[in-house]
Design a protein around this motif. Structure first.
Motif, PDB file in Angstrom:
ATOM      1  N   VAL A 171       0.858  -1.191   0.000  1.00 18.17           N
ATOM      2  CA  VAL A 171       0.000   0.000   0.000  1.00 18.17           C
ATOM      3  C   VAL A 171       0.891   1.236   0.000  1.00 18.17           C
ATOM      4  O   VAL A 171       1.793   1.352   0.835  1.00 18.17           O
ATOM      5  N   ASP A 172       0.654   2.125  -0.943  1.00 22.24           N
ATOM      6  CA  ASP A 172       1.380   3.396  -0.958  1.00 22.24           C
ATOM      7  C   ASP A 172       0.596   4.406  -0.121  1.00 22.24           C
ATOM      8  O   ASP A 172      -0.453   4.903  -0.539  1.00 22.24           O
ATOM      9  N   ALA A 173       1.098   4.679   1.081  1.00 21.23           N
ATOM     10  CA  ALA A 173       0.473   5.675   1.954  1.00 21.23           C
ATOM     11  C   ALA A 173       1.527   6.716   2.307  1.00 21.23           C
ATOM     12  O   ALA A 173       1.573   7.230   3.421  1.00 21.23           O
ATOM     13  N   THR A 174       2.418   7.006   1.346  1.00 19.73           N
ATOM     14  CA  THR A 174       3.562   7.886   1.630  1.00 19.73           C
ATOM     15  C   THR A 174       3.261   9.365   1.421  1.00 19.73           C
ATOM     16  O   THR A 174       4.174  10.195   1.414  1.00 19.73           O
ATOM     17  N   GLY A 175       1.988   9.728   1.242  1.00 17.66           N
ATOM     18  CA  GLY A 175       1.650  11.137   1.074  1.00 17.66           C
ATOM     19  C   GLY A 175       1.911  11.615  -0.342  1.00 17.66           C
ATOM     20  O   GLY A 175       2.037  10.823  -1.282  1.00 17.66           O
ATOM     21  N   ARG A 176       2.007  12.942  -0.482  1.00 16.34           N
ATOM     22  CA  ARG A 176       2.094  13.558  -1.816  1.00 16.34           C
ATOM     23  C   ARG A 176       3.193  12.983  -2.696  1.00 16.34           C
ATOM     24  O   ARG A 176       3.067  12.963  -3.912  1.00 16.34           O
ATOM     25  N   LYS A 177       4.276  12.538  -2.085  1.00 16.39           N
ATOM     26  CA  LYS A 177       5.412  12.057  -2.892  1.00 16.39           C
ATOM     27  C   LYS A 177       5.088  10.759  -3.624  1.00 16.39           C
ATOM     28  O   LYS A 177       5.727  10.420  -4.598  1.00 16.39           O
ATOM     29  N   ALA A 178       4.147  10.006  -3.107  1.00 16.95           N
ATOM     30  CA  ALA A 178       3.784   8.693  -3.668  1.00 16.95           C
ATOM     31  C   ALA A 178       5.030   7.870  -3.984  1.00 16.95           C
ATOM     32  O   ALA A 178       5.241   7.428  -5.114  1.00 16.95           O
ATOM     33  N   SER A 179       5.844   7.657  -2.958  1.00 18.09           N
ATOM     34  CA  SER A 179       7.165   7.019  -3.155  1.00 18.09           C
ATOM     35  C   SER A 179       7.089   5.590  -3.663  1.00 18.09           C
ATOM     36  O   SER A 179       7.941   5.170  -4.444  1.00 18.09           O
ATOM     37  N   VAL A 180       6.100   4.833  -3.212  1.00 15.38           N
ATOM     38  CA  VAL A 180       5.988   3.440  -3.672  1.00 15.38           C
ATOM     39  C   VAL A 180       5.673   3.448  -5.168  1.00 15.38           C
ATOM     40  O   VAL A 180       6.312   2.744  -5.961  1.00 15.38           O
ATOM     41  N   CYS A 181       4.693   4.269  -5.542  1.00 17.24           N
ATOM     42  CA  CYS A 181       4.313   4.344  -6.960  1.00 17.24           C
ATOM     43  C   CYS A 181       5.515   4.723  -7.816  1.00 17.24           C
ATOM     44  O   CYS A 181       5.768   4.100  -8.854  1.00 17.24           O
ATOM     45  N   ASP A 299      -3.028  11.038   0.228  1.00 19.92           N
ATOM     46  CA  ASP A 299      -2.407  11.983  -0.705  1.00 19.92           C
ATOM     47  C   ASP A 299      -1.614  11.282  -1.800  1.00 19.92           C
ATOM     48  O   ASP A 299      -1.372  11.861  -2.857  1.00 19.92           O
ATOM     49  N   ALA A 300      -1.165  10.070  -1.535  1.00 24.64           N
ATOM     50  CA  ALA A 300      -0.409   9.344  -2.561  1.00 24.64           C
ATOM     51  C   ALA A 300      -1.303   9.076  -3.770  1.00 24.64           C
ATOM     52  O   ALA A 300      -0.830   9.042  -4.907  1.00 24.64           O
ATOM     53  N   ALA A 301      -2.592   8.908  -3.537  1.00 23.72           N
ATOM     54  CA  ALA A 301      -3.524   8.650  -4.639  1.00 23.72           C
ATOM     55  C   ALA A 301      -4.110   9.954  -5.178  1.00 23.72           C
ATOM     56  O   ALA A 301      -4.057  10.235  -6.378  1.00 23.72           O
ATOM     57  N   TYR A 302      -4.679  10.761  -4.276  1.00 20.78           N
ATOM     58  CA  TYR A 302      -5.298  12.034  -4.640  1.00 20.78           C
ATOM     59  C   TYR A 302      -4.925  13.068  -3.594  1.00 20.78           C
ATOM     60  O   TYR A 302      -5.257  12.886  -2.417  1.00 20.78           O
ATOM     61  N   ALA A 303      -4.233  14.120  -3.990  1.00 18.39           N
ATOM     62  CA  ALA A 303      -3.901  15.181  -3.031  1.00 18.39           C
ATOM     63  C   ALA A 303      -4.787  16.384  -3.320  1.00 18.39           C
ATOM     64  O   ALA A 303      -4.936  16.806  -4.468  1.00 18.39           O
ATOM     65  N   TYR A 304      -5.400  16.888  -2.276  1.00 19.29           N
ATOM     66  CA  TYR A 304      -6.400  17.959  -2.415  1.00 19.29           C
ATOM     67  C   TYR A 304      -5.828  19.327  -2.052  1.00 19.29           C
ATOM     68  O   TYR A 304      -4.941  19.433  -1.203  1.00 19.29           O
ATOM     69  N   ASP A 305      -6.384  20.344  -2.664  1.00 15.36           N
ATOM     70  CA  ASP A 305      -6.051  21.727  -2.324  1.00 15.36           C
ATOM     71  C   ASP A 305      -6.531  21.969  -0.884  1.00 15.36           C
ATOM     72  O   ASP A 305      -7.699  21.696  -0.568  1.00 15.36           O
ATOM     73  N   PRO A 306      -5.650  22.511  -0.008  1.00 15.89           N
ATOM     74  CA  PRO A 306      -6.064  22.719   1.383  1.00 15.89           C
ATOM     75  C   PRO A 306      -7.275  23.644   1.554  1.00 15.89           C
ATOM     76  O   PRO A 306      -7.895  23.630   2.613  1.00 15.89           O
ATOM     77  N   VAL A 307      -7.631  24.402   0.521  1.00 19.98           N
ATOM     78  CA  VAL A 307      -8.816  25.257   0.650  1.00 19.98           C
ATOM     79  C   VAL A 307     -10.061  24.399   0.923  1.00 19.98           C
ATOM     80  O   VAL A 307     -11.042  24.848   1.503  1.00 19.98           O
ATOM     81  N   SER A 308      -9.998  23.145   0.519  1.00 21.80           N
ATOM     82  CA  SER A 308     -11.149  22.243   0.661  1.00 21.80           C
ATOM     83  C   SER A 308     -11.248  21.619   2.054  1.00 21.80           C
ATOM     84  O   SER A 308     -12.303  21.127   2.424  1.00 21.80           O
ATOM     85  N   SER A 309     -10.154  21.608   2.795  1.00 25.12           N
ATOM     86  CA  SER A 309     -10.066  20.881   4.091  1.00 25.12           C
ATOM     87  C   SER A 309     -10.466  19.409   3.925  1.00 25.12           C
ATOM     88  O   SER A 309     -11.001  18.801   4.835  1.00 25.12           O
ATOM     89  N   TYR A 310     -10.225  18.843   2.763  1.00 24.61           N
ATOM     90  CA  TYR A 310     -10.592  17.436   2.519  1.00 24.61           C
ATOM     91  C   TYR A 310      -9.478  16.457   2.900  1.00 24.61           C
ATOM     92  O   TYR A 310      -9.715  15.269   3.027  1.00 24.61           O
ATOM     93  N   GLY A 311      -8.218  16.960   2.996  1.00 22.72           N
ATOM     94  CA  GLY A 311      -7.054  16.075   3.043  1.00 22.72           C
ATOM     95  C   GLY A 311      -7.111  14.958   4.077  1.00 22.72           C
ATOM     96  O   GLY A 311      -7.020  13.777   3.728  1.00 22.72           O
ATOM     97  N   ILE A 312      -7.260  15.322   5.342  1.00 25.04           N
ATOM     98  CA  ILE A 312      -7.195  14.306   6.406  1.00 25.04           C
ATOM     99  C   ILE A 312      -8.401  13.361   6.308  1.00 25.04           C
ATOM    100  O   ILE A 312      -8.259  12.139   6.387  1.00 25.04           O
ATOM    101  N   THR A 313      -9.568  13.946   6.102  1.00 24.01           N
ATOM    102  CA  THR A 313     -10.787  13.126   6.018  1.00 24.01           C
ATOM    103  C   THR A 313     -10.700  12.148   4.850  1.00 24.01           C
ATOM    104  O   THR A 313     -11.025  10.966   4.978  1.00 24.01           O
ATOM    105  N   SER A 314     -10.230  12.644   3.692  1.00 21.38           N
ATOM    106  CA  SER A 314     -10.119  11.768   2.524  1.00 21.38           C
ATOM    107  C   SER A 314      -9.052  10.712   2.729  1.00 21.38           C
ATOM    108  O   SER A 314      -9.201   9.577   2.257  1.00 21.38           O
ATOM    109  N   ALA A 315      -7.982  11.079   3.422  1.00 25.81           N
ATOM    110  CA  ALA A 315      -6.920  10.094   3.689  1.00 25.81           C
ATOM    111  C   ALA A 315      -7.490   8.961   4.548  1.00 25.81           C
ATOM    112  O   ALA A 315      -7.267   7.773   4.262  1.00 25.81           O
ATOM    113  N   LEU A 316      -8.247   9.322   5.573  1.00 25.03           N
ATOM    114  CA  LEU A 316      -8.844   8.296   6.443  1.00 25.03           C
ATOM    115  C   LEU A 316      -9.842   7.443   5.646  1.00 25.03           C
ATOM    116  O   LEU A 316      -9.849   6.212   5.740  1.00 25.03           O
ATOM    117  N   ALA A 317     -10.677   8.129   4.853  1.00 26.13           N
ATOM    118  CA  ALA A 317     -11.712   7.401   4.109  1.00 26.13           C
ATOM    119  C   ALA A 317     -11.096   6.479   3.057  1.00 26.13           C
ATOM    120  O   ALA A 317     -11.519   5.318   2.921  1.00 26.13           O
TER     121      ALA A 317
END
Ligand SMILES: Cc1cc2nc3c(=O)[nH]c(=O)nc-3n(C[C@H](O)[C@H](O)[C@H](O)COP(=O)(O)OP(=O)(O)OC[C@H]3O[C@@H](n4cnc5c(N)ncnc54)[C@H](O)[C@@H]3O)c2cc1C
Length: 383
Positions: A171-181, A299-317
């Motif tokens: 599982v690539d959960a390395t954040g924006r860098k998507a290091s595994v991918c 974030d490794a899959a989809y990284a969101y603009d912080p204006v949305s405040s989606y990042g943490i919630t989407s990461a958990l989901a």
């Protein structure tokens, strides 16, 4: 190779983890931990590899009210219902006009959101994993990933040890860098080139426990409380606007002068320009969030603009849905991964539509590099 590196390699203790994990998760942020919790709840063996020995302070503290259902599903709601995190009821926003408006959450069905003590939250996440007895390699970085005959072999290391881990899936959960991918030759598409410049300021006036957002000609500002006498400030702008290190302080001072509303709460301020951090903060995505024996979350899959405040919630989901998809896949449901893709793509599409609409409401600076290019760029990539 440098002499120092050679010496290191000579002293590297090379070993193998003899446990065969069904899933190897790389990245111990919200997405990786949500994946692990979901897998463990289904009795699927997994381990986490995390580069940092201890949680570090990450950017992003606002979680909206609609994060509550996923936190509940993951058995994590009690983590945010902790006095270290503050209940929060909306944002003060100046966007598209001169006026400052209060955007309340409280009318919604989920009530208030939370302003996280982010460092503490990351510590809580790790504690949750450790209390489950999940194997957690803290302070280990991913070196290599190889795949053969429906198996994955991962080599990780810290300064002293190199460990080989075997499993079925990574599982690539390395954040924006998507290091595994990246190591697998899969790259993300950057939808825009927004960057954030972050720093903190101290104030002698009472710190307001709320988020403020304000646009200026070259981007937009975000202010969040940080303890009792400090704010975290973030300036979001295009990469091209950000000057060299030596000129950063002067650049920020010039940009701060443009603020009409945020400047009022910051007065008087002492800027901690020593700790300026610059990081990518735009939208980016993978074409497909899974492939041969790998799946990407957060974030490794989809990284969101912080204006949305989606990042943490989407990461958990996404961690939750990836865990469920892997569970179904291991039980023989071939389509499980494409269902995962469908869920994530739909959420992303809906986010993109809202994002474009939201940015298009700021029309005051038609010639600005940030506002003009930003909107054009996003629209163009959506076609
Ligand atoms: C400026 C800014 C402001 C933000 N504000 C908000 C906000 O207000 N609200 C919100 O919800 N979101 C916000 N976000 C986004 C939010 O922080 C992220 O979406 C969220 O952290 C994503 O979680 P993740 O688990 O996918 O990745 P991360 O939290 O980045 O975790 C990835 C983990 O992987 C580890 N790792 C990386 N590479 C390796 C490797 N090679 N080997 C081993 N481990 C590795 C890292 O150490 C890290 O712990 C903001 C983001 C930015 C940039």
């Amino acid at each position: 190779m440098l002499q120092k590196e050679l010496e290191f390699e000579e002293h590297l203790d090379v070993t193998r983890d003899n446990t065969y994990y069904k899933v190897i998760i790389v990245g111990g942020g919200p997405a990786g931990i949500a994946t692990s919790i979901t897998l463990s709840s289904m009795g699927i063996s997994n381990c986490i590899v995390e580069a940092t020995i201890e949680p570090t302070r990450k950017c992003g503290e606002a979680i909206p009210p609609n994060a509550k259902p996923i936190l509940k599903q993951l058995g994590m709601l009690h983590l945010v219902e902790n006095p270290r995190h503050i209940e929060y009821y909306g944002n003060k926003v100046c966007w598209g006009s001169e006026s400052l408006e209060q955007k309340e959450f409280i009318q919604g069905i989920h009530g208030h959101g939370y302003l996280l003590d982010r460092l503490y939250f990351e510590k809580q996440l790790r504690e949750q994993i450790k209390s489950n007895g999940t194997a957690f390699y803290e302070g280990y970085k991913l070196n290599t990933v190889s795949r053969s005959n429906a198996a994955v072999e991962v080599v990780i290391s810290n300064m002293l040890t190199e460990i080989t881990i075997n499993g079925s899936y990574i599982v690539d959960a390395t954040g924006r860098k998507a290091s595994v991918c990246r190591k697998l030759g899969v790259y993300k598409t950057a939808i825009d080139s927004q960057f954030a410049v972050t720093f903190s300021v101290k104030t002698t006036s009472v710190v307001r426990q709320e988020i403020m957002v304000e646009t200026t000609e070259n981007g937009w500002w975000y202010v969040a409380p940080d303890g009792t006498n400090q704010y975290t400030l973030m300036f979001f702008t295009t990469k091209d606007e950000i000057p060299k290190k030596e000129e950063l302080e002067a650049f920020l001072k010039k940009e701060l002068v443009c603020l009409q509303h945020i400047s009022k709460i910051l007065n008087p301020i002492i800027c901690d320009f020593e700790k300026i951090r610059i990081m990518p903060a735009g939208t980016s995505c993978l074409d497909v969030p899974y492939g041969d024996q790998w799946i990407a979350v957060g974030d490794a899959a989809y990284a969101y603009d912080p204006v949305s405040s989606y990042g943490i919630t989407s990461a958990l989901a996404s961690g939750f849905y990836a865990g469920k998809a892997l569970g179904s896949y291991f039980s023989g449901e071939e389509d499980a991964m494409s269902v995962y893709r469908y869920i994530l793509e739909n959420a992303f599409q809906s986010y993109m539509e809202k994002l474009i609409k939201y940015y298009s409401t700021e029309t005051r600076w038609k010639e600005s590099l940030y506002w003009k290019d930003r909107f054009l760029n996003i629209s163009h990539k959506m076609v």
